[in-house]
Design a protein around this motif. Structure first.
Motif, PDB file in Angstrom:
ATOM      1  N   LEU A   1       0.846  -1.196   0.000  1.00  8.82           N
ATOM      2  CA  LEU A   1       0.000   0.000   0.000  1.00  8.82           C
ATOM      3  C   LEU A   1       0.877   1.240   0.000  1.00  8.82           C
ATOM      4  N   MET A   2       0.684   2.106  -0.993  1.00 11.34           N
ATOM      5  CA  MET A   2       1.408   3.375  -1.076  1.00 11.34           C
ATOM      6  C   MET A   2       0.440   4.488  -0.692  1.00 11.34           C
ATOM      7  N   VAL A   3       0.896   5.396   0.164  1.00 17.06           N
ATOM      8  CA  VAL A   3       0.055   6.495   0.635  1.00 17.06           C
ATOM      9  C   VAL A   3       0.766   7.819   0.362  1.00 17.06           C
ATOM     10  N   ALA A   4       0.112   8.715  -0.373  1.00 16.60           N
ATOM     11  CA  ALA A   4       0.646  10.061  -0.570  1.00 16.60           C
ATOM     12  C   ALA A   4       0.460  10.799   0.753  1.00 16.60           C
TER      13      ALA A   4
ATOM     14  N   ILE B   1       4.935   3.675   2.651  1.00 15.06           N
ATOM     15  CA  ILE B   1       4.665   2.355   2.090  1.00 15.06           C
ATOM     16  C   ILE B   1       4.432   1.359   3.225  1.00 15.06           C
ATOM     17  N   PHE B   2       3.355   0.574   3.072  1.00 14.82           N
ATOM     18  CA  PHE B   2       2.962  -0.416   4.071  1.00 14.82           C
ATOM     19  C   PHE B   2       2.797  -1.778   3.413  1.00 14.82           C
ATOM     20  N   THR B   3       3.207  -2.825   4.119  1.00 13.20           N
ATOM     21  CA  THR B   3       2.832  -4.169   3.697  1.00 13.20           C
ATOM     22  C   THR B   3       1.492  -4.464   4.343  1.00 13.20           C
TER      23      THR B   3
ATOM     24  N   ALA C   1      -0.945  -4.688   9.089  1.00 11.02           N
ATOM     25  CA  ALA C   1      -0.246  -3.821   8.138  1.00 11.02           C
ATOM     26  C   ALA C   1       1.015  -3.335   8.829  1.00 11.02           C
ATOM     27  N   GLY C   2       2.114  -3.310   8.110  1.00 10.71           N
ATOM     28  CA  GLY C   2       3.369  -2.849   8.691  1.00 10.71           C
ATOM     29  C   GLY C   2       3.982  -1.751   7.845  1.00 10.71           C
ATOM     30  N   TYR C   3       4.419  -0.699   8.500  1.00  6.47           N
ATOM     31  CA  TYR C   3       5.111   0.395   7.816  1.00  6.47           C
ATOM     32  C   TYR C   3       6.491  -0.114   7.432  1.00  6.47           C
ATOM     33  N   VAL C   4       6.820  -0.058   6.128  1.00  5.09           N
ATOM     34  CA  VAL C   4       8.113  -0.592   5.683  1.00  5.09           C
ATOM     35  C   VAL C   4       9.079   0.472   5.191  1.00  5.09           C
TER      36      VAL C   4
END
Length: 170
Positions: free
Chosen positions: A98-101, A110-112, A118-121
């Motif tokens: 998951l990409m978040v602006a 970016i999160f897995t 969900a983890g912030y990567v």
């Protein structure tokens, strides 16, 4: 099936535009948490997950991405509390991340996302100023609309590869 998902997307956009709230709750920054709150504060963008089982909504006023059931629109959890500031856009890359602006933090967060967690990567930065849009192509190139500097940028492997546009009139 694709037509049904597009119809769900359009209905969700209409419903989310009608929702508004000023409530705020602090949650864990990287875990997809159970949540019963259906309140939004300036929902800005949404996307279906890669498998179509969840709807991800950038909730600008709450500084999170809310995760909804795409059929009932029930809020199932949140992503990014304590990590995001003014998320504008959400999209998935070809690997399902998951990409978040993250406009308030001048980056693409970016999160897995795996099932209920969900983890912030990490993030993509590099001269970003108030990014408001994000997408990627099948090769993993990330494209960003950089509202603060009036540019469109492309990144590959976390590094800027091109930029178009300049600040100012014209």
């Amino acid at each position: 099936m694709r037509l049904r998902l597009q119809l769900i997307h359009l209905v969700c956009v209409a419903i989310l535009m009608l929702c508004s709230s000023t409530a705020y709750g602090v949650t864990d920054e990287v875990v997809f948490l159970k949540s019963s709150s259906g309140k939004f504060a300036h929902p800005h963008d949404l996307t279906l997950g890669p498998q179509g089982q969840y709807l991800y909504v950038a909730d600008l006023g709450h500084d999170v991405v809310k995760v909804l059931d795409p059929f009932s629109l029930k809020t199932l959890g949140t992503i990014g509390a304590g990590v995001l500031r003014a998320p504008h856009d959400v999209a998935f890359d070809p690997t399902g991340r998951l990409m978040v602006a993250d406009s308030g933090n001048d980056r693409i967060a970016i999160f897995t996302v795996h099932g209920g967690t969900a983890g912030y990567v990490g993030d993509v930065r590099g001269r970003l100023k108030s990014p408001e849009g994000v997408t990627s192509d099948s090769s993993g190139t990330i494209y960003v609309t950089n509202a603060g500097s009036h540019t469109v940028m492309a990144f590959k492997g976390g590094k800027q590869i091109t930029v178009r546009g300049t600040s100012g009139p014209g």
